[in-house]
Design a protein around this motif. Structure first.
Motif, PDB file in Angstrom:
ATOM      1  N   ALA A 162       2.998 -10.719 -12.652  1.00 51.92           N
ATOM      2  CA  ALA A 162       1.929 -10.424 -11.767  1.00 51.92           C
ATOM      3  C   ALA A 162       2.414  -9.610 -10.799  1.00 51.92           C
ATOM      4  O   ALA A 162       1.779  -8.924  -9.908  1.00 51.92           O
ATOM      5  CB  ALA A 162       1.343 -11.591 -11.430  1.00 51.92           C
ATOM      6  N   ALA A 163       3.619 -10.350 -10.204  1.00 49.27           N
ATOM      7  CA  ALA A 163       4.052  -9.869  -8.770  1.00 49.27           C
ATOM      8  C   ALA A 163       4.456  -8.287  -8.910  1.00 49.27           C
ATOM      9  O   ALA A 163       4.374  -7.612  -7.863  1.00 49.27           O
ATOM     10  CB  ALA A 163       5.240 -10.682  -8.215  1.00 49.27           C
ATOM     11  N   LEU A 164       4.984  -7.765 -10.086  1.00 53.05           N
ATOM     12  CA  LEU A 164       5.512  -6.442 -10.332  1.00 53.05           C
ATOM     13  C   LEU A 164       4.641  -5.695 -11.225  1.00 53.05           C
ATOM     14  O   LEU A 164       4.817  -4.543 -11.336  1.00 53.05           O
ATOM     15  CB  LEU A 164       6.689  -6.500 -11.070  1.00 53.05           C
ATOM     16  CG  LEU A 164       8.050  -7.350 -10.558  1.00 53.05           C
ATOM     17  CD1 LEU A 164       8.980  -7.557 -11.137  1.00 53.05           C
ATOM     18  CD2 LEU A 164       8.402  -6.478  -9.275  1.00 53.05           C
ATOM     19  N   SER A 165       3.376  -5.848 -11.376  1.00 54.49           N
ATOM     20  CA  SER A 165       2.227  -5.185 -11.851  1.00 54.49           C
ATOM     21  C   SER A 165       2.014  -3.935 -10.828  1.00 54.49           C
ATOM     22  O   SER A 165       2.222  -4.012  -9.909  1.00 54.49           O
ATOM     23  CB  SER A 165       0.857  -6.064 -12.052  1.00 54.49           C
ATOM     24  OG  SER A 165       1.181  -6.952 -12.879  1.00 54.49           O
ATOM     25  N   PRO A 166       1.560  -2.737 -11.631  1.00 54.97           N
ATOM     26  CA  PRO A 166       1.202  -1.663 -10.773  1.00 54.97           C
ATOM     27  C   PRO A 166       0.171  -2.124  -9.924  1.00 54.97           C
ATOM     28  O   PRO A 166      -0.847  -2.764 -10.170  1.00 54.97           O
ATOM     29  CB  PRO A 166       0.910  -0.625 -11.879  1.00 54.97           C
ATOM     30  CG  PRO A 166       1.325  -1.049 -13.260  1.00 54.97           C
ATOM     31  CD  PRO A 166       1.552  -2.613 -13.219  1.00 54.97           C
ATOM     32  N   VAL A 167       0.291  -1.378  -8.815  1.00 57.91           N
ATOM     33  CA  VAL A 167      -0.975  -1.475  -7.934  1.00 57.91           C
ATOM     34  C   VAL A 167      -1.863  -0.162  -7.780  1.00 57.91           C
ATOM     35  O   VAL A 167      -1.607   0.742  -8.021  1.00 57.91           O
ATOM     36  CB  VAL A 167      -0.257  -1.640  -6.297  1.00 57.91           C
ATOM     37  CG1 VAL A 167       0.455  -2.858  -6.364  1.00 57.91           C
ATOM     38  CG2 VAL A 167       0.668  -0.520  -6.025  1.00 57.91           C
ATOM     39  N   ASP A 168      -3.143  -0.668  -7.461  1.00 58.97           N
ATOM     40  CA  ASP A 168      -3.966   0.648  -7.220  1.00 58.97           C
ATOM     41  C   ASP A 168      -4.307   0.682  -5.503  1.00 58.97           C
ATOM     42  O   ASP A 168      -5.071   0.011  -5.052  1.00 58.97           O
ATOM     43  CB  ASP A 168      -5.246   0.314  -7.814  1.00 58.97           C
ATOM     44  CG  ASP A 168      -5.134   0.176  -9.447  1.00 58.97           C
ATOM     45  OD1 ASP A 168      -4.414   1.052 -10.154  1.00 58.97           O
ATOM     46  OD2 ASP A 168      -5.703  -0.736  -9.946  1.00 58.97           O
ATOM     47  N   PRO A 169      -3.586   1.795  -5.169  1.00 56.00           N
ATOM     48  CA  PRO A 169      -3.691   2.220  -3.681  1.00 56.00           C
ATOM     49  C   PRO A 169      -5.006   2.134  -3.104  1.00 56.00           C
ATOM     50  O   PRO A 169      -5.979   2.929  -3.831  1.00 56.00           O
ATOM     51  CB  PRO A 169      -2.772   3.013  -3.227  1.00 56.00           C
ATOM     52  CG  PRO A 169      -1.839   3.176  -4.391  1.00 56.00           C
ATOM     53  CD  PRO A 169      -2.576   2.685  -5.591  1.00 56.00           C
ATOM     54  N   THR A 170      -5.486   1.872  -2.073  1.00 55.11           N
ATOM     55  CA  THR A 170      -6.834   2.280  -1.380  1.00 55.11           C
ATOM     56  C   THR A 170      -6.639   2.840  -0.047  1.00 55.11           C
ATOM     57  O   THR A 170      -5.851   2.225   0.794  1.00 55.11           O
ATOM     58  CB  THR A 170      -7.536   0.891  -1.248  1.00 55.11           C
ATOM     59  OG1 THR A 170      -7.966   0.465  -2.535  1.00 55.11           O
ATOM     60  CG2 THR A 170      -8.983   1.271  -0.735  1.00 55.11           C
ATOM     61  N   LEU A 171      -7.017   3.734   0.223  1.00 59.20           N
ATOM     62  CA  LEU A 171      -6.955   4.381   1.681  1.00 59.20           C
ATOM     63  C   LEU A 171      -7.950   3.415   2.572  1.00 59.20           C
ATOM     64  O   LEU A 171      -8.887   2.822   2.224  1.00 59.20           O
ATOM     65  CB  LEU A 171      -7.569   5.807   1.637  1.00 59.20           C
ATOM     66  CG  LEU A 171      -6.935   6.776   0.780  1.00 59.20           C
ATOM     67  CD1 LEU A 171      -7.237   8.112   1.098  1.00 59.20           C
ATOM     68  CD2 LEU A 171      -5.373   6.782   1.333  1.00 59.20           C
ATOM     69  N   SER A 172      -7.347   3.616   3.804  1.00 59.56           N
ATOM     70  CA  SER A 172      -8.091   2.884   4.953  1.00 59.56           C
ATOM     71  C   SER A 172      -9.544   3.201   4.873  1.00 59.56           C
ATOM     72  O   SER A 172     -10.525   2.548   5.579  1.00 59.56           O
ATOM     73  CB  SER A 172      -7.501   2.988   6.359  1.00 59.56           C
ATOM     74  OG  SER A 172      -7.138   4.353   6.667  1.00 59.56           O
ATOM     75  N   ASN A 173      -9.997   4.584   4.488  1.00 65.24           N
ATOM     76  CA  ASN A 173     -11.371   4.845   4.533  1.00 65.24           C
ATOM     77  C   ASN A 173     -12.183   4.186   3.476  1.00 65.24           C
ATOM     78  O   ASN A 173     -13.477   4.656   3.146  1.00 65.24           O
ATOM     79  CB  ASN A 173     -11.457   6.445   4.500  1.00 65.24           C
ATOM     80  CG  ASN A 173     -10.890   7.110   3.182  1.00 65.24           C
ATOM     81  OD1 ASN A 173     -10.516   6.289   2.416  1.00 65.24           O
ATOM     82  ND2 ASN A 173     -10.991   8.283   3.433  1.00 65.24           N
ATOM     83  N   GLY A 174     -11.406   3.507   2.532  1.00 65.82           N
ATOM     84  CA  GLY A 174     -12.069   2.804   1.253  1.00 65.82           C
ATOM     85  C   GLY A 174     -12.108   3.710   0.041  1.00 65.82           C
ATOM     86  O   GLY A 174     -12.360   3.185  -1.167  1.00 65.82           O
ATOM     87  N   ALA A 175     -11.505   4.655   0.244  1.00 65.96           N
ATOM     88  CA  ALA A 175     -11.401   5.689  -1.226  1.00 65.96           C
ATOM     89  C   ALA A 175     -10.266   5.040  -1.954  1.00 65.96           C
ATOM     90  O   ALA A 175      -9.084   4.662  -1.487  1.00 65.96           O
ATOM     91  CB  ALA A 175     -10.959   6.938  -0.745  1.00 65.96           C
ATOM     92  N   LYS A 176     -10.618   4.956  -3.303  1.00 72.37           N
ATOM     93  CA  LYS A 176      -9.582   4.571  -4.498  1.00 72.37           C
ATOM     94  C   LYS A 176      -8.664   5.742  -4.763  1.00 72.37           C
ATOM     95  O   LYS A 176      -9.072   6.786  -4.820  1.00 72.37           O
ATOM     96  CB  LYS A 176     -10.156   3.894  -5.601  1.00 72.37           C
ATOM     97  CG  LYS A 176     -11.046   2.727  -5.368  1.00 72.37           C
ATOM     98  CD  LYS A 176     -10.122   1.550  -5.176  1.00 72.37           C
ATOM     99  CE  LYS A 176     -10.863   0.225  -5.058  1.00 72.37           C
ATOM    100  NZ  LYS A 176     -10.222  -0.978  -4.880  1.00 72.37           N
ATOM    101  N   GLN A 177      -7.357   5.353  -4.906  1.00 69.42           N
ATOM    102  CA  GLN A 177      -6.642   6.423  -5.417  1.00 69.42           C
ATOM    103  C   GLN A 177      -5.776   5.996  -6.564  1.00 69.42           C
ATOM    104  O   GLN A 177      -5.463   4.812  -6.845  1.00 69.42           O
ATOM    105  CB  GLN A 177      -5.461   6.681  -4.289  1.00 69.42           C
ATOM    106  CG  GLN A 177      -6.056   7.193  -2.827  1.00 69.42           C
ATOM    107  CD  GLN A 177      -6.743   8.599  -2.974  1.00 69.42           C
ATOM    108  OE1 GLN A 177      -6.148   9.307  -3.623  1.00 69.42           O
ATOM    109  NE2 GLN A 177      -7.817   8.626  -2.627  1.00 69.42           N
ATOM    110  N   SER A 178      -5.226   6.839  -7.420  1.00 68.29           N
ATOM    111  CA  SER A 178      -4.229   6.470  -8.510  1.00 68.29           C
ATOM    112  C   SER A 178      -2.837   6.032  -7.814  1.00 68.29           C
ATOM    113  O   SER A 178      -2.713   6.222  -6.827  1.00 68.29           O
ATOM    114  CB  SER A 178      -4.100   7.657  -9.483  1.00 68.29           C
ATOM    115  OG  SER A 178      -3.524   8.915  -8.621  1.00 68.29           O
ATOM    116  N   SER A 179      -2.025   5.741  -8.787  1.00 68.06           N
ATOM    117  CA  SER A 179      -0.724   5.313  -8.279  1.00 68.06           C
ATOM    118  C   SER A 179      -0.065   6.399  -7.445  1.00 68.06           C
ATOM    119  O   SER A 179      -0.063   7.602  -7.570  1.00 68.06           O
ATOM    120  CB  SER A 179       0.319   4.899  -9.724  1.00 68.06           C
ATOM    121  OG  SER A 179       1.475   4.792  -8.997  1.00 68.06           O
TER     122      SER A 179
END
Length: 222
Positions: A162-179
């Motif tokens: 769980a700790a090393l699972s891929p993350v899905d970054p989110t910009l501070s404006n709320g937009a979702k991004q790929s890795s």
């Protein structure tokens, strides 16, 4: 990240200050709770408001048929349950001198398991601090014992997957991004010195953007 499989220093006040200074740099001390069958970690008296963020305590578990028990020798997370996790208390290793497999048990054995996880997190996401790695460990720990953070196991059993699972970054404006792994953006000097009158430069357009991972940790600040 420092692994510390022992409790109490010879000069408690100096030790408290040293931990606080280390914590100001984002450092994390992964410390064993102790093997006294006590209700609190041995170091509880050395945790202060000034250095609390720099600690992550580790108690030891032993498996049973349906889950996990607190190891018979281990101190509980107790008063420090909000900065405490659990890890297997008995681990094996190969002795290259005797050329044989041996066992190593105790909270001193459980603690390096958690330190190794913190180091692996920092290897994967080197932009994080030691304390942020500790936050990931606590947030992804598997809840065991009483529901939620409890006085026995703290946040629960550490979970490497769980700790090393891929993350899905989110910009501070709320937009979702790929890795963002392997991604890079370079703004040349010709674009960073301001545009025509009344127009913003690329630097201005990209200022104050923070990329957050799935744990709410800051990955990149532009």
């Amino acid at each position: 990240v420092i692994n510390r499989s022992l409790g109490i220093s010879m000069n408690a006040q100096a030790w408290q200050v040293a931990v606080a200074e280390f914590g100001k740099k984002g450092g994390l001390i992964v410390n064993s709770t102790g093997n006294d069958q006590a209700a609190d970690p041995v170091e509880v008296s050395n945790v202060t408001d000034e250095n609390r963020n720099a600690w992550l305590f580790v108690t030891a578990t032993s498996p049973n048929l349906t889950g996990y028990d607190l190891a018979g020798y281990a101190n509980k997370c107790g008063k420090l349950m909000d900065i405490c996790v659990a890890a297997p208390g008995t681990n094996g290793f190969y002795n290259t001198i005797t050329e044989s497999s041996q066992g190593f048990a105790g909270t001193s054995s459980a603690t390096p398991v958690v330190t190794a996880l913190a180091a692996t997190i920092l290897q994967k996401w080197p932009q994080l601090t030691g304390q942020q790695a500790g936050q990931v460990i606590m947030k992804t720990a598997r809840d065991i014992g009483a529901a939620g953070v409890d006085e026995v196991f703290g946040h629960g059993l550490v979970d490497f997957k769980a700790a090393l699972s891929p993350v899905d970054p989110t910009l501070s404006n709320g937009a979702k991004q790929s890795s963002i792994e392997g991604a890079i953006m370079v703004v040349g000097g010709a674009f960073g010195n301001g545009g025509p009158a009344g127009q913003s430069s690329i630097d201005d357009a990209l200022s104050d953007i923070t990329v957050l991972d799935a744990f709410g940790l800051s990955l990149i600040h532009i």
